[in-house]
Design a protein around this motif. Structure first.
Motif, PDB file in Angstrom:
ATOM      1  N   GLY A 227       0.794  -1.223   0.000  1.00  9.78           N
ATOM      2  CA  GLY A 227       0.000   0.000   0.000  1.00  9.78           C
ATOM      3  C   GLY A 227       0.821   1.264   0.000  1.00  9.78           C
ATOM      4  N   LEU A 228       2.077   1.181  -0.424  1.00  6.59           N
ATOM      5  CA  LEU A 228       2.967   2.331  -0.397  1.00  6.59           C
ATOM      6  C   LEU A 228       3.388   2.716  -1.805  1.00  6.59           C
ATOM      7  CD1 LEU A 228       5.140   1.164   2.613  1.00  6.59           C
ATOM      8  CD2 LEU A 228       3.374   2.928   2.648  1.00  6.59           C
ATOM      9  N   ASP A 229       3.806   3.977  -1.941  1.00  2.57           N
ATOM     10  CA  ASP A 229       4.207   4.478  -3.252  1.00  2.57           C
ATOM     11  C   ASP A 229       5.581   5.117  -3.154  1.00  2.57           C
ATOM     12  OD1 ASP A 229       3.772   6.888  -1.958  1.00  2.57           O
ATOM     13  OD2 ASP A 229       1.883   7.317  -3.008  1.00  2.57           O
ATOM     14  N   GLU A 230       5.870   6.021  -4.101  1.00  3.27           N
ATOM     15  CA  GLU A 230       7.206   6.617  -4.158  1.00  3.27           C
ATOM     16  C   GLU A 230       7.560   7.453  -2.937  1.00  3.27           C
ATOM     17  OE1 GLU A 230       4.341   9.430  -6.179  1.00  3.27           O
ATOM     18  OE2 GLU A 230       4.742   7.270  -6.236  1.00  3.27           O
ATOM     19  N   ASP A 231       6.567   7.875  -2.178  1.00  2.00           N
ATOM     20  CA  ASP A 231       6.861   8.672  -0.990  1.00  2.00           C
ATOM     21  C   ASP A 231       7.636   7.859   0.047  1.00  2.00           C
ATOM     22  OD1 ASP A 231       6.507  11.315   0.157  1.00  2.00           O
ATOM     23  OD2 ASP A 231       5.312  10.326   1.702  1.00  2.00           O
ATOM     24  N   ALA A 232       7.602   6.534  -0.079  1.00  2.00           N
ATOM     25  CA  ALA A 232       8.330   5.676   0.859  1.00  2.00           C
ATOM     26  C   ALA A 232       9.840   5.850   0.743  1.00  2.00           C
ATOM     27  CB  ALA A 232       7.959   4.216   0.639  1.00  2.00           C
ATOM     28  N   ILE A 233      10.320   6.388  -0.381  1.00  2.00           N
ATOM     29  CA  ILE A 233      11.765   6.597  -0.553  1.00  2.00           C
ATOM     30  C   ILE A 233      12.112   8.085  -0.558  1.00  2.00           C
ATOM     31  CG2 ILE A 233      11.943   4.449  -1.868  1.00  2.00           C
ATOM     32  CD1 ILE A 233      12.436   6.200  -4.395  1.00  2.00           C
ATOM     33  N   ALA A 234      11.198   8.926  -0.079  1.00  4.44           N
ATOM     34  CA  ALA A 234      11.395  10.375  -0.171  1.00  4.44           C
ATOM     35  C   ALA A 234      12.645  10.843   0.571  1.00  4.44           C
ATOM     36  CB  ALA A 234      10.167  11.107   0.358  1.00  4.44           C
ATOM     37  N   ALA A 235      12.976  10.204   1.693  1.00  4.35           N
ATOM     38  CA  ALA A 235      14.142  10.658   2.472  1.00  4.35           C
ATOM     39  C   ALA A 235      15.433  10.536   1.673  1.00  4.35           C
ATOM     40  CB  ALA A 235      14.249   9.866   3.772  1.00  4.35           C
ATOM     41  N   TRP A 236      15.485   9.586   0.745  1.00  3.58           N
ATOM     42  CA  TRP A 236      16.670   9.435  -0.101  1.00  3.58           C
ATOM     43  C   TRP A 236      16.930  10.717  -0.884  1.00  3.58           C
ATOM     44  CZ3 TRP A 236      21.105   7.689  -1.384  1.00  3.58           C
ATOM     45  CH2 TRP A 236      21.545   7.617  -2.712  1.00  3.58           C
ATOM     46  N   ASP A 237      15.885  11.329  -1.416  1.00  2.00           N
ATOM     47  CA  ASP A 237      16.036  12.587  -2.148  1.00  2.00           C
ATOM     48  C   ASP A 237      16.246  13.761  -1.201  1.00  2.00           C
ATOM     49  OD1 ASP A 237      15.716  11.516  -4.745  1.00  2.00           O
ATOM     50  OD2 ASP A 237      13.543  11.497  -4.510  1.00  2.00           O
ATOM     51  N   LEU A 238      15.457  13.827  -0.133  1.00  2.00           N
ATOM     52  CA  LEU A 238      15.471  15.007   0.725  1.00  2.00           C
ATOM     53  C   LEU A 238      16.739  15.096   1.571  1.00  2.00           C
ATOM     54  CD1 LEU A 238      11.718  15.105   1.816  1.00  2.00           C
ATOM     55  CD2 LEU A 238      12.841  16.270  -0.100  1.00  2.00           C
ATOM     56  N   CYS A 239      17.249  13.963   2.038  1.00  5.27           N
ATOM     57  CA  CYS A 239      18.505  14.011   2.815  1.00  5.27           C
ATOM     58  C   CYS A 239      19.659  14.489   1.942  1.00  5.27           C
ATOM     59  CB  CYS A 239      18.822  12.647   3.401  1.00  5.27           C
ATOM     60  SG  CYS A 239      17.751  12.168   4.780  1.00  5.27           S
ATOM     61  N   ARG A 240      19.598  14.158   0.658  1.00  9.54           N
ATOM     62  CA  ARG A 240      20.684  14.582  -0.228  1.00  9.54           C
ATOM     63  C   ARG A 240      20.637  16.082  -0.510  1.00  9.54           C
ATOM     64  NH1 ARG A 240      20.763  10.926  -5.320  1.00  9.54           N
ATOM     65  NH2 ARG A 240      18.506  11.037  -5.071  1.00  9.54           N
ATOM     66  N   ILE A 241      19.499  16.719  -0.280  1.00  8.07           N
ATOM     67  CA  ILE A 241      19.463  18.185  -0.379  1.00  8.07           C
ATOM     68  C   ILE A 241      20.378  18.782   0.687  1.00  8.07           C
ATOM     69  CG2 ILE A 241      18.020  20.227  -0.040  1.00  8.07           C
ATOM     70  CD1 ILE A 241      15.734  18.749  -1.382  1.00  8.07           C
ATOM     71  N   ASN A 242      20.250  18.307   1.924  1.00  4.57           N
ATOM     72  CA  ASN A 242      21.128  18.802   2.987  1.00  4.57           C
ATOM     73  C   ASN A 242      22.587  18.480   2.693  1.00  4.57           C
ATOM     74  OD1 ASN A 242      18.833  19.666   4.256  1.00  4.57           O
ATOM     75  ND2 ASN A 242      18.982  18.276   6.004  1.00  4.57           N
ATOM     76  N   GLN A 243      22.828  17.264   2.206  1.00  4.48           N
ATOM     77  CA  GLN A 243      24.197  16.871   1.849  1.00  4.48           C
ATOM     78  C   GLN A 243      24.785  17.814   0.810  1.00  4.48           C
ATOM     79  OE1 GLN A 243      24.331  13.199  -0.408  1.00  4.48           O
ATOM     80  NE2 GLN A 243      26.090  14.062  -1.509  1.00  4.48           N
ATOM     81  N   LEU A 244      24.032  18.069  -0.239  1.00  5.65           N
ATOM     82  CA  LEU A 244      24.541  18.910  -1.322  1.00  5.65           C
ATOM     83  C   LEU A 244      24.686  20.359  -0.899  1.00  5.65           C
ATOM     84  CD1 LEU A 244      22.725  17.474  -4.468  1.00  5.65           C
ATOM     85  CD2 LEU A 244      25.168  17.362  -3.920  1.00  5.65           C
ATOM     86  N   CYS A 245      23.828  20.827  -0.006  1.00  2.00           N
ATOM     87  CA  CYS A 245      24.000  22.193   0.492  1.00  2.00           C
ATOM     88  C   CYS A 245      25.370  22.336   1.151  1.00  2.00           C
ATOM     89  CB  CYS A 245      22.889  22.539   1.481  1.00  2.00           C
ATOM     90  SG  CYS A 245      21.321  22.976   0.706  1.00  2.00           S
ATOM     91  N   GLY A 246      25.786  21.313   1.901  1.00  3.14           N
ATOM     92  CA  GLY A 246      27.126  21.334   2.473  1.00  3.14           C
ATOM     93  C   GLY A 246      28.197  21.337   1.408  1.00  3.14           C
TER      94      GLY A 246
END
Length: 333
Positions: A227-246
């Motif tokens: 019952g899950l969709d692509e939002d289940a892997i959202a942290a993979w994209d969002l954590c890399r925003i913080n990584q790339l900001c560094g």
């Protein structure tokens, strides 16, 4: 070691993949079709695949030589498929244990708890690269590190300036590998394989010439069945925003204030989306596994190795995950 791997799998997929269905698919696919092996072509994302620089990549031979000279095993989390390298020298567990026991150097900058919280969102990557979670971007700003970041960001992310840096952050925020996930799901939907039993799915996927990374289809199918969709892997994209900001701060594409402002906005989203560090990391690891097309069934599984860094960091004295998940994140820079 096998029991540790099985335990890690259960933690990563806690409340996501139930029963033995996925394990059966993993073992069946690995046996029948070499699941997890990278294919020659990936057509689901404008940023895939990323390959080692060659003469047609837009990177000069001099830049390639500089990349080889500078790179010290950095796993850059680029949006394509990374390749093994003889130069890869991630921090060892012995080194990490040494630091946990107070024998290593982990003082770093005198950062606020809010900025340290940002750093914690990508700390497993930082330590797999031999970096320091108490430093923004995992390293000290310096001429050498600026050169290193610029070479790697161009090679792995197509980022060469401020404009492409901002564009990449927006791509991760709006699309990222969640868009890739949707494309895989659409393929399975068109093939009418989303609602079939596991054995029917297994037979179909191993007898069909799939054009993408095979195990990604397994993850999409398994999440759909739960019952899950692509939002289940959202942290993979969002954590890399913080990584790339560094990273963008280190190489001068963003000012420190700009990098922290973006990280603050992004981290507030993460706090709303997840209830704990465990939930965040489970989503991140699932996205990492999807990106790598990793069956996660062997001791050298990249996903399990990355998860073990998280487990080690959990035990670190004054480590990143002693920070309160629900702390008030505020602009204090």
């Amino acid at each position: 070691m096998a029991s540790i791997c099985r335990s890690s799998i259960m933690k990563v997929f806690n409340s996501v993949i139930r029963g033995l269905c996925l394990l059966v698919l993993m073992l069946g696919l690995c046996t029948l079709s070499g699941c997890g092996e990278e294919q020659d072509e990936e057509r689901h994302s404008r940023r895939e695949p990323r390959v080692e620089a060659d003469d047609e990549s837009g990177i000069s031979q001099g830049d390639q030589d500089e990349s080889k000279e500078l790179q010290s095993g950095q796993d850059r989390e680029d949006p394509g498929e990374d390749a093994d390298s003889d130069t890869k020298e991630p921090v060892t567990m012995a080194q990490l244990l040494n630091e946990m026991n107070g024998n290593g150097s982990a003082e770093g900058e005198d950062l606020s708890d809010t900025v340290l919280w940002f750093n914690a969102t990508y700390a497993p990557l930082t330590y797999s690269n031999g970096g320091n979670w108490r430093l923004v971007g995992g390293m000290e700003p310096s001429y050498y590190n600026e050169r290193l970041e610029k070479v790697l960001l161009e090679r792995d992310w197509d980022v060469v300036d401020r404009e492409s840096a901002v564009e990449t952050i927006e791509w991760l925020r709006e699309e990222g590998h969640r868009e890739t996930f949707r494309n895989y799901r659409q393929e399975l939907e068109e093939m009418e394989l989303l609602d079939v039993d596991a054995d029917v799915f297994l037979e179909a996927i191993t007898s069909t010439e799939m054009e993408g990374y095979l195990f990604r289809y397994v993850i999409v199918y398994s999440l759909y069945q739960s019952g899950l969709d692509e939002d289940a892997i959202a942290a993979w994209d969002l954590c890399r925003i913080n990584q790339l900001c560094g990273d963008f701060y280190i190489c001068g594409y963003l000012t420190y204030e700009e990098a922290m402002d973006i990280s603050l906005e992004n981290s507030l989203v993460l706090q709303k989306k997840y209830d704990s560090w465990d939930e965040l990391v489970n989503s991140y690891m699932l996205g990492y596994q999807f990106w790598k097309s990793d069956p996660c069934t062997t001791e050298d599984s990249p996903t399990l190795q990355r998860y073990q860094y998280y487990e080690m960091l959990l035990e670190m004295l004054d480590g990143p995950y002693e920070l309160d998940w629900n702390m008030e994140l505020k602009k204090d820079w």
